[in-house]
Scaffold this active site. Structure first.
Site, PDB file in Angstrom:
ATOM      1  N   PRO A 145     -41.806  53.701 -47.642  1.00 59.10           N
ATOM      2  CA  PRO A 145     -40.842  52.677 -47.239  1.00 59.10           C
ATOM      3  C   PRO A 145     -41.459  51.285 -47.067  1.00 59.10           C
ATOM      4  O   PRO A 145     -40.841  50.299 -47.457  1.00 59.10           O
ATOM      5  CB  PRO A 145     -40.313  53.209 -45.908  1.00 59.10           C
ATOM      6  CG  PRO A 145     -40.445  54.684 -46.018  1.00 59.10           C
ATOM      7  CD  PRO A 145     -41.694  54.918 -46.825  1.00 59.10           C
ATOM      8  N   VAL A 168     -42.176  38.714 -50.816  1.00 65.02           N
ATOM      9  CA  VAL A 168     -40.839  39.290 -50.720  1.00 65.02           C
ATOM     10  C   VAL A 168     -40.402  39.217 -49.269  1.00 65.02           C
ATOM     11  O   VAL A 168     -41.049  39.793 -48.396  1.00 65.02           O
ATOM     12  CB  VAL A 168     -40.831  40.762 -51.186  1.00 65.02           C
ATOM     13  CG1 VAL A 168     -39.436  41.360 -51.028  1.00 65.02           C
ATOM     14  CG2 VAL A 168     -41.300  40.868 -52.623  1.00 65.02           C
ATOM     15  N   LYS A 190     -52.717  40.143 -49.368  1.00 63.94           N
ATOM     16  CA  LYS A 190     -53.153  41.303 -48.606  1.00 63.94           C
ATOM     17  C   LYS A 190     -54.674  41.250 -48.528  1.00 63.94           C
ATOM     18  O   LYS A 190     -55.350  41.319 -49.556  1.00 63.94           O
ATOM     19  CB  LYS A 190     -52.692  42.573 -49.320  1.00 63.94           C
ATOM     20  CG  LYS A 190     -52.880  43.817 -48.502  1.00 63.94           C
ATOM     21  CD  LYS A 190     -52.097  44.966 -49.116  1.00 63.94           C
ATOM     22  CE  LYS A 190     -51.696  45.966 -48.040  1.00 63.94           C
ATOM     23  NZ  LYS A 190     -50.764  46.968 -48.534  1.00 63.94           N
ATOM     24  N   ASP A 233     -48.738  54.808 -54.208  1.00 65.69           N
ATOM     25  CA  ASP A 233     -48.555  54.653 -52.765  1.00 65.69           C
ATOM     26  C   ASP A 233     -47.115  54.244 -52.465  1.00 65.69           C
ATOM     27  O   ASP A 233     -46.874  53.269 -51.748  1.00 65.69           O
ATOM     28  CB  ASP A 233     -49.557  53.615 -52.232  1.00 65.69           C
ATOM     29  CG  ASP A 233     -49.679  53.658 -50.709  1.00 65.69           C
ATOM     30  OD1 ASP A 233     -49.284  54.680 -50.111  1.00 65.69           O
ATOM     31  OD2 ASP A 233     -50.160  52.668 -50.131  1.00 65.69           O
ATOM     32  N   GLY A 249     -48.175  40.575 -41.326  1.00 63.13           N
ATOM     33  CA  GLY A 249     -48.225  42.026 -41.168  1.00 63.13           C
ATOM     34  C   GLY A 249     -49.630  42.510 -40.914  1.00 63.13           C
ATOM     35  O   GLY A 249     -50.621  41.812 -41.163  1.00 63.13           O
TER      36      GLY A 249
END
Lengths: 188, 882
Positions: free
Chosen positions: B219, B174, B123, B216, B100
């Site tokens: 979706p 996930v 991340k 935060d 991502g």
């Protein structure tokens, strides 16, 4: 709006002698130029010729609050924009030229793309080199060309920026562009 | 070509310029008579032969637009190359692939070897954040995070920093899709959506019980994965927002795509405040409300487009003040998309509306309350209402009462409430009375007269009210309130006045003018356009009114940068302006001033001058020489002369302008003129007089604003710079210190303006040879720059360089190693962030050369190294250190 006040204030700070302000404007300017250029690409303006100077002008309108910014701010902004635009165009032209030399016929050089409009484009890499050469002897004249050619600044704004009279700028411009033309044609 | 001497160059330039003034056939004889030597003459002739080509080819750069877009892209990519290639490892984790990319950075799937072998998501945060404080903030929550254990919470394992100093977070991996996508793809109905949402609330409730606020929720942080065939929502990124939230707002300006990063749509009003310190669990309730809103009607409460087009301030204002429509109201405005939305929920639009209308509307709206004390106090309460809804019991949420709404309105409006309410009343009253008077054909003539009177009264009153709201003071939220109010008024008045074009045109002019005065150009445009349209459509309209509409729209176009259009409109206005009464002529003069401004903006100085002269004549004739009303035109003329570098002339006009204004120091316009006068004096080298004016301006600002107001400080700074110019270092220093202290007190220690103030002070100290103090100040600047701009930013490099140079100039051998290290660091930052051969880079290299050249450092190899780097960068132009 934040962007407005930001750049407008930075320009004010520049006027007050704060050197770091001009550097802080550059990333904002890049971002805005990028956004405008991307927008042009997406919209119907695709394929049309857009003057970098118009782009700079548009960025100015977007980033600087017209009501709050003084006349001087406009000049300061344009001078920075001219520098940035010169870097952008020259490095791009340079890369293209290099790609053409090394990587076969994948790309058309800038000047060939412009045949239709009747406007001839000049070799920006050569112009950049010639400008550097001119700056060695007469930095002011080189600045005049930079601000006029790359940001489309009005003569009076250039004069204001450089702290000289309007007639001096006009003289500089005529002489410098002629000198550059010869330099490009002879040695470019 | 032989090299010319400087004298010869001079001669060439002079002859070239003169020759250009002469027709080409006569140039030869002119050169003959000039007595120039062969070298000079040859050079001039050569240049003259290139002049036509130069005219044709060198004016402004032209390239196709797609080439420009590409060029900007490339230049940005090379100038701001933050995107390093994907790393093979991050800390002890082996990267498998990038999964991502977001505004904050990249997300990787990675493998952990020890203590146990498992797949994790990492991340990796972009460069530009202060890694130490990110990690420190994470550490502060680590204990609490470790205590979380909930099936709908993705675990956060670890945080750390890479070798390059980029912070990263290690989380449970996930494999899922965003909850909104999951629901739409599977066409989940409202009940199924509510069931998933309930689980999300459960996860947040669990976190809140452990003392963790997510901050935060959106979706992309709520992923749905399949476990044993059942959809399980998992909330990810706990602890990340808090650790990285600092300065998130400022960072939004620096995105590569020119698009906002972060997701303001889900941000609660209290998070949209600049300081963002006052956030509690109810902020998460707000975000949950936004998420529920989206799950129900497939749209966000605040129009995303409006959000993203708005500037940062405006955006924050929208979040803080804009009351979103109920979900069903929003749904009704979605037209085609509403049908699609219903399909995605496996139902018909009408059924969907019925399902949501009422209880679900109110549940969502209770989450979205601006005032958090009116939201659900806990997630448990929200869950309770959702549960009651599922069981058809009455919910706690209910529509707000009229009184409550009125109270809220008053609270929001604060200082403006009185003025604003009066404006509303006058507008409404005016409208009502015109409608009453217009009834009945027989009374039509009288009605027209009444209408005109009422109209005039409304406008005069409105203008007075509005003028009392000084835009210079009405910044931020206050502008928003006034604008919202005007918008509301405009929306209500519009349809009511549809049969009364004269009144409508007049009201719209006033509204448009007000918005324009508030710099809200986009909002002003439709009103002014409509008013012109109406005036033009009138059979027997008033010339003066038409001219006024033209004048206002023309002025607006000027502010919008559409100078051609502005000029056209203003010229029409000038042609139409009646010239009978004094008032008429004054208005004509005002239009002329405006036209002059447009022309000045276009750079058409001489045309502008013509307008100004005419306007000045009219003003002086109507009001008398030296009258107060002549001040604006005198100011503009003075600006014109400053622009031409004629500072002496500018000075005298500024003085006349001040005399006309009466020199009272309680008017902002007067203070601006005083400051301008100061500048024109400074430019003439009349430093003492300039100083006196600066001081007056500062006194005035301190009086009507406050000594701590940014405007006062800007003047103080200008004053300090002026003193420095005069060599009054000590005074300059003490003033800079004062400015610095005030900035720190009013803006906080960490504000970018504090940074520039530190740099200014450091330079002043340095100029006095106070090296030790200067060093201390620059050290502070370096620390602050690193915190504000991150560890790889040109502004940091400037401070590093300054510190390095100062250390070098102490002539203390012990300082040289540090000086060298700092300057080298500055060079490397410049090189990685700025284009090649940038003057800052070169100047810093020159500073390094100077260091290597001192006897004690005498290191021929290093010196030669720098020399060759400089030589490779081309000729030296400017030898100033940045």
């Amino acid at each position: 709006m934040e962007e407005h006040t930001d750049v407008t204030q930075l320009l004010d700070r520049m006027r007050d002698g704060d050197a770091s302000a001009s550097e802080a404007i550059i990333p904002l300017l890049y971002t805005e130029l990028r956004a405008i250029a991307a927008h042009c690409l997406k919209s119907e303006r695709r394929g049309h010729t857009l003057q970098p100077t118009a782009l700079v002008h548009e960025a100015f309108l977007k980033l600087v609050d017209q009501k709050k910014a003084g006349f001087r701010s406009r000049g300061h902004f344009m001078a920075i924009a001219a520098m940035v635009m010169r870097r952008i165009l020259v490095s791009h032209a340079g890369k293209r030229a290099a790609a053409k030399r090394g990587g076969g016929a994948a790309r058309v050089p800038l000047d060939d793309e412009l045949g239709a409009g009747g406007e001839r484009n000049i070799d920006l890499v050569a112009l950049d080199e010639a400008l550097n050469k001119l700056a060695e002897r007469d930095a002011r004249k080189a600045k005049v060309v930079e601000q006029r050619f790359f940001a489309g600044m009005e003569m009076n704004h250039i004069a204001e920026n450089l702290g000289v009279s309007l007639s001096t700028v006009k003289r500089d411009w005529e002489y410098a562009r002629t000198w550059l033309m010869r330099e490009i044609e002879c040695c470019g | 070509m032989a090299e010319l001497t400087p004298e010869q160059h001079q001669q060439v330039e002079e002859l070239f310029e003169k020759a250009l003034q002469i027709e080409s056939e006569l140039r030869r004889s002119f050169l003959d008579s000039s007595g120039a030597g062969p070298v000079v003459r040859g050079e001039v002739e050569s240049l003259l032969s290139y002049h036509p080509a130069a005219r044709d080819n060198i004016e402004t750069a032209v390239v196709p637009s797609d080439a420009i877009a590409e060029a900007v892209d490339k230049a940005m990519a090379s100038d701001f190359a933050h995107r390093a290639p994907d790393p093979a490892t991050i800390g002890p984790y082996n990267i498998i692939e990038r999964i991502g990319e977001g505004g904050m950075g990249s997300v990787y799937l990675a493998e952990q070897e020890k203590p146990l072998r498992r797949r994790v998501a990492i991340k990796l945060i972009k460069l530009g954040m202060d890694t130490r404080s990110v990690i420190a903030r994470f550490e502060a929550e680590r204990q609490a995070l470790a205590r979380m254990s909930h099936p709908n919470v993705a675990r956060v394992f670890d945080a750390g920093s890479t070798e390059n100093g980029r912070p990263y977070f290690v989380m449970e991996y996930v494999e899922g899709v965003r909850i909104t996508d999951y629901c739409d793809m599977n066409r989940l109905g409202i009940s199924e959506r509510l069931a998933l949402f309930g689980q999300v609330c459960g996860a947040i409730q669990h976190a809140h019980q452990k003392g963790i606020i997510h901050r935060d929720i959106k979706p992309s942080n709520v992923l749905v994965c399949q476990e044993d065939g059942n959809p399980i929502p998992k909330v990810i990124d706990f602890g990340v927002a808090k650790a990285t939230s600092h300065r998130l707002t400022e960072r939004t300006l620096f995105t590569e795509q020119g698009v906002l990063i972060g997701t303001p749509e889900y941000m609660s009003p209290e998070q949209a405040k600049i300081d963002d310190v006052d956030v509690d669990t109810r902020s998460d309730i707000y975000s949950l409300g936004v998420l529920l809103y989206e799950l129900l009607v497939g749209a966000l409460p605040i129009d995303t487009k409006a959000l993203r087009q708005a500037g940062l301030d405006e955006l924050h204002r929208l979040i803080r003040e804009h009351d979103p429509p109920k979900p069903t109201t929003r749904l009704a405005t979605l037209s085609d998309r509403a049908v699609e939305c219903a399909q995605q929920r496996g139902t018909e639009l009408s059924t969907l509306m019925r399902r949501i209308r009422g209880d679900l509307d109110w549940i969502v709206m209770k989450c979205l309350e601006k005032d958090r004390s009116r939201r659900y106090a806990t997630t448990a309460e929200l869950l309770g209402d959702l549960d009651r809804f599922a069981h058809h019991q009455p919910v706690a949420a209910c529509p707000p009462s009229v009184i409550y709404r009125a109270r809220k309105f008053v609270r929001r409006n604060r200082g403006f409430v009185v003025a604003a309410t009066i404006v509303m009343i006058v507008l409404t009253a005016g409208v009502v009375s015109t409608i009453i008077f217009a009834v009945g054909e027989s009374r039509q003539r009288a009605a027209v007269q009444m209408q005109a009177d009422t109209n005039k009264a409304i406008n005069e009153f409105l203008n007075k009210m509005i003028a009392s709201v000084d835009p210079k003071k009405a910044k931020g939220r206050d502008v928003g309130i006034l604008r919202d109010l005007l918008k509301e008024a405009a929306a209500e008045v519009g349809p009511e006045l549809s049969g009364k074009p004269r009144v409508e045109a007049s009201v719209r002019r006033t509204i448009g003018l007000t918005l324009m005065n508030l710099s809200l150009y986009v909002e002003a445009a439709p009103h002014l356009e409509r008013s012109l349209e109406l005036e033009q459509s009138l059979q027997r309209g008033s010339r003066a009114d038409l001219a006024e509409s033209l004048h206002l729209l023309g002025s607006l176009r000027d502010y919008q940068g559409q100078y051609d259009e502005g000029e056209k409109l203003l010229r029409k206005a000038i042609g139409l302006r009646p010239r009978n009464s004094q008032d008429d002529r004054a208005k004509l003069g005002a239009s002329l001033i405006k036209l002059a401004e447009v022309l000045l903006n276009e750079g058409r100085l001489e045309d502008a001058k013509e307008c100004m002269d005419e306007s000045r004549q009219i003003h002086e004739k109507v009001f008398g020489q030296g009258a107060k009303e002549t001040a604006p035109i005198l100011n503009l003329l003075a600006v014109y002369h400053s622009q031409r570098g004629e500072y002496e002339h500018a000075e005298s006009l500024f003085r006349k302008c001040l005399a006309a204004r009466g020199e009272s120091l309680d008017d902002v316009d007067t203070l601006v003129t005083i400051y301008n006068l100061g500048i024109s004096l400074k430019e003439q080298g009349k430093y003492d007089e300039a100083e006196a004016q600066y001081r007056r301006a500062r006194e005035g600002y301190s009086h009507i604003l406050s000594p701590d107001h940014p405007a006062s400080l800007a003047v103080s700074n200008a004053l300090a710079v002026l003193m420095e110019k005069q060599g009054r270092h000590a005074e300059s220093e003490s003033l800079q210190r004062e400015v610095l202290a005030t900035l720190r007190r009013t803006l906080g220690e960490r504000h970018p303006r504090v940074l520039s103030s530190l740099n200014n002070l450091g330079s002043v100290l340095f100029a006095q040879g106070k090296y030790q103090e200067s060093i201390a100040i620059f050290r502070e600047a370096v620390d602050l720059a690193r915190e504000v701009h991150g560890s790889n930013h040109p502004v940091l490099a400037i401070s590093l360089g300054q510190l390095g140079f100062t250390l070098r100039d102490t002539k203390d051998v012990a300082n040289y190693p540090e000086s060298e290290r700092l300057i080298l660091k500055a060079v490397s930052i410049f090189e990685s962030t700025l284009p090649k051969k940038h003057p800052y880079t070169l100047n810093t290299l020159r500073g390094l050369r100077r260091l290597y050249a001192v006897d004690a450092m005498n290191d021929p190899a290093k010196l030669a190294g720098v020399e060759s780097r400089l030589a490779a960068s081309g000729p030296e132009i400017d030898d100033k250190e940045p």
